[in-house]
Motif scaffolding. Structure first.
Motif, PDB file in Angstrom:
ATOM      1  N   UNK A 176     -18.348   4.807  -0.236  1.00 47.65           N
ATOM      2  CA  UNK A 176     -18.547   5.017  -1.661  1.00 47.65           C
ATOM      3  C   UNK A 176     -18.188   3.773  -2.457  1.00 47.65           C
ATOM      4  N   UNK A 177     -18.991   3.470  -3.468  1.00 50.74           N
ATOM      5  CA  UNK A 177     -18.686   2.402  -4.422  1.00 50.74           C
ATOM      6  C   UNK A 177     -18.222   3.078  -5.706  1.00 50.74           C
ATOM      7  N   UNK A 178     -16.921   2.998  -5.983  1.00 53.39           N
ATOM      8  CA  UNK A 178     -16.324   3.714  -7.111  1.00 53.39           C
ATOM      9  C   UNK A 178     -16.147   2.753  -8.276  1.00 53.39           C
ATOM     10  N   UNK A 179     -16.677   3.125  -9.424  1.00 55.38           N
ATOM     11  CA  UNK A 179     -16.571   2.242 -10.584  1.00 55.38           C
ATOM     12  C   UNK A 179     -16.897   3.010 -11.846  1.00 55.38           C
ATOM     13  N   UNK A 347     -14.011   3.668   0.919  1.00 54.27           N
ATOM     14  CA  UNK A 347     -14.395   3.516  -0.482  1.00 54.27           C
ATOM     15  C   UNK A 347     -14.048   2.111  -0.960  1.00 54.27           C
ATOM     16  N   UNK A 348     -14.949   1.561  -1.758  1.00 52.97           N
ATOM     17  CA  UNK A 348     -14.777   0.255  -2.388  1.00 52.97           C
ATOM     18  C   UNK A 348     -14.621   0.504  -3.881  1.00 52.97           C
ATOM     19  N   UNK A 349     -13.471   0.128  -4.432  1.00 49.69           N
ATOM     20  CA  UNK A 349     -13.158   0.403  -5.834  1.00 49.69           C
ATOM     21  C   UNK A 349     -13.388  -0.859  -6.658  1.00 49.69           C
ATOM     22  N   UNK A 366      -6.699  -3.815  -3.052  1.00 46.00           N
ATOM     23  CA  UNK A 366      -5.528  -2.984  -2.778  1.00 46.00           C
ATOM     24  C   UNK A 366      -5.863  -1.495  -2.778  1.00 46.00           C
ATOM     25  N   UNK A 367      -6.811  -1.086  -3.590  1.00 43.87           N
ATOM     26  CA  UNK A 367      -7.163   0.336  -3.692  1.00 43.87           C
ATOM     27  C   UNK A 367      -8.372   0.710  -2.847  1.00 43.87           C
ATOM     28  N   UNK A 368      -8.972  -0.253  -2.171  1.00 40.35           N
ATOM     29  CA  UNK A 368     -10.149   0.004  -1.352  1.00 40.35           C
ATOM     30  C   UNK A 368      -9.748   0.114   0.111  1.00 40.35           C
ATOM     31  N   UNK A 369     -10.551   0.838   0.880  1.00 38.18           N
ATOM     32  CA  UNK A 369     -10.224   1.032   2.294  1.00 38.18           C
ATOM     33  C   UNK A 369     -11.493   1.311   3.095  1.00 38.18           C
ATOM     34  N   UNK A 370     -11.517   0.804   4.313  1.00 43.18           N
ATOM     35  CA  UNK A 370     -12.559   1.140   5.280  1.00 43.18           C
ATOM     36  C   UNK A 370     -11.890   1.878   6.427  1.00 43.18           C
ATOM     37  N   UNK A 371     -12.325   3.093   6.706  1.00 42.88           N
ATOM     38  CA  UNK A 371     -11.645   3.933   7.681  1.00 42.88           C
ATOM     39  C   UNK A 371     -12.065   3.663   9.127  1.00 42.88           C
ATOM     40  N   UNK A 372     -12.905   2.674   9.335  1.00 44.55           N
ATOM     41  CA  UNK A 372     -13.305   2.336  10.708  1.00 44.55           C
ATOM     42  C   UNK A 372     -12.818   0.941  11.083  1.00 44.55           C
ATOM     43  N   UNK A 373     -11.879   0.393  10.318  1.00 43.56           N
ATOM     44  CA  UNK A 373     -11.407  -0.967  10.566  1.00 43.56           C
ATOM     45  C   UNK A 373     -10.862  -1.132  11.978  1.00 43.56           C
ATOM     46  N   UNK A 374     -10.047  -0.190  12.431  1.00 40.95           N
ATOM     47  CA  UNK A 374      -9.434  -0.326  13.749  1.00 40.95           C
ATOM     48  C   UNK A 374     -10.463  -0.262  14.870  1.00 40.95           C
ATOM     49  N   UNK A 375     -11.637   0.354  14.625  1.00 42.55           N
ATOM     50  CA  UNK A 375     -12.656   0.466  15.660  1.00 42.55           C
ATOM     51  C   UNK A 375     -13.514  -0.799  15.784  1.00 42.55           C
ATOM     52  N   UNK A 376     -13.594  -1.613  14.724  1.00 47.73           N
ATOM     53  CA  UNK A 376     -14.520  -2.748  14.768  1.00 47.73           C
ATOM     54  C   UNK A 376     -13.834  -4.098  14.573  1.00 47.73           C
TER      55      UNK A 376
END
Length: 454
Positions: A176-179, A347-349, A366-376
């Motif tokens: 998601x791109x949150x803005x 989500x990218x804020x 700081x408020x953005x996160x990718x939940x597949x970081x550890x996999x790639x």
């Protein structure tokens, strides 16, 4: 002398005649409900009497001058059937005929859609003939067994340095791109449209301004980008049901190309407008509002739409999806934003304060996160991400003291390093809209930023 069908069947034997007699009441009943009459039109909802049609069926309501208004069955109660128009309501009269049509759900798909701009019904908007389909698929899609989906293990190059290096996106991920309004989410979406390495790009412009459709097609995509893209445009002036169909059609087209074994990039602007369209429909047919005026059907529709993206069954093809989410009043706890965070893979804020400072894209790392970081991402890469995040957090915590010159160097070594590296960090995070940064270049730039002497 020719005989009727019942006479022919009866001549075949008493058993067939008995079966025909048993079916006659059902046939009479079906014939008596083929047409209904318009009883009431209130707001966006039409109420028909004497019509029996399944949910999702298309109907036509007769208007003045022999014209018809297209509508769809969205609910029923007793003998009343609730309809929602897919076009403009002009010329309707009381007791108008309501003619049932067919069950909706067929989407024309094929390679002929590439390079085309269509509306929620699949009609061409680019002045060219309607694309000839290779096949038809369902509007609602076919659910995939979650255990049949391949895991996300491969990174995707989106061409944006801050995302590639600090928020790595996996092929088949849903983000998601949150803005808030006017912060640059559509511009960032356009950058990813041009620079992401994907076989096919499907763009759903749902509920946005009509001017943005032409700008996106001509300025953002351009002739080269449009060659491998399909654009489904349903502007804000279309009825709510048409906006929902636009999002469903864009997703169905993406599913078709994924099932051909292709890697598809699905961009939808915006998920919030889709939810608002469902809110209009739900409230119009009497559904009770719950959270800030949103009825329960909205929160059921969102995951049903989002879950259709992702990896294909058996690892065949993928849909990497980006959904823009409008945070009304820049409120991150707004109901749709909160619900979207729970069902997306990251989500990218975008932050207004960062945009006001002149840094674009205005991504709040700081408020953005990718939940597949550890996999790639490998261990060394993840450590560099954490280190830069710590520097950003340390600087943000002392921002006011630094701005007025009250911070004393030596009080915190991490803040001292953040201050020394701050110009380089800003240069790293900023990127011109016409500049592309590959995944490998982004990783190398991150390592160089942190390893260089402050």
């Amino acid at each position: 002398m020719s005989r009727t069908v019942p006479q022919l069947l009866a001549s075949r034997g008493p058993r067939l005649a008995a079966r025909l007699s048993a079916l006659e009441p059902r046939l009479d009943r079906l014939g008596s409900v083929r047409e209904g009459v318009l009883r009431r039109a209130v707001g966006l909802t039409l109420e028909a009497e004497g019509l029996e049609a399944p949910l999702g069926a298309a109907v036509r309501v007769e208007a003045q001058g022999g014209c018809f208004v297209e509508a769809e069955v969205v609910g029923f109660a007793g003998t009343t059937t609730y309809l929602m128009p897919t076009g403009e309501l002009h010329g309707l009269l009381p007791r108008a005929r309501v003619v049932p049509g067919w069950a909706r759900g067929r989407v024309a798909v094929g390679e002929g859609l590439l390079g085309r701009v269509v509306d929620a019904d699949g009609h061409a908007l680019d002045g060219r003939p309607t694309p000839r389909p290779d096949a038809y698929v369902g509007l609602a899609g076919v659910p995939i067994n979650p255990l049949a989906r391949a895991p996300i293990t491969e990174g995707l190059d989106v061409g944006v340095r801050a995302i590639n290096a600090l928020l790595p996106i996996g092929r088949g991920q849903r983000v998601g791109l949150f803005a808030g309004s006017g912060i640059g989410k559509s511009t960032l979406l356009g950058m990813m449209t041009r620079y992401t390495r994907a076989d096919v790009v499907v763009v759903g412009l749902i509920g946005e301004r009509g001017r943005e459709v032409r700008d996106f097609v001509e300025a953002t995509l351009g002739p080269e980008g449009l060659k491998r893209a399909v654009v489904v445009a349903t502007p804000a002036d279309r009825p709510p049901l048409a906006r929902i169909h636009g999002a469903l059609r864009a997703t169905a087209i993406a599913e078709f190309f994924r099932d051909q074994g292709l890697d598809v990039l699905l961009l939808m602007d915006s998920l919030t407008r889709f939810a608002q369209a469902q809110r209009e429909i739900g409230l119009s047919i009497g559904e009770p509002p719950t959270t800030r005026g949103y009825p329960p059907s909205v929160f059921a529709r969102l995951p049903a739409l989002v879950e259709r993206a992702g990896m294909g069954a058996g690892g065949r093809g993928s849909i990497t999806a980006f959904y823009t989410v409008l945070t009304e009043g820049d409120d991150p706890q707004e109901p749709i934003a909160d619900a979207a965070r729970a069902i997306l893979d990251g989500h990218v804020v975008l932050d207004r304060r960062i945009a006001d400072s002149g840094l674009y894209p205005a991504i709040d790392i700081e408020r953005s996160v990718s939940r597949v970081t550890t996999e790639i991402a490998d261990l060394a890469w993840r450590e560099r991400m954490r280190r830069l995040r710590r520097l950003l957090s340390a600087y943000s915590g002392q921002r006011d003291l630094i701005a007025i010159g009250a911070y004393q160097r030596g009080a915190d070594p991490l803040v001292d390093e953040a201050i020394a590296r701050w110009p380089a960090i800003l240069a790293f995070l900023g990127q011109d809209v016409h500049e592309s940064a590959s995944l490998e270049d982004s990783k190398a730039a991150l390592a160089q930023l942190l390893e260089a002497a402050p």
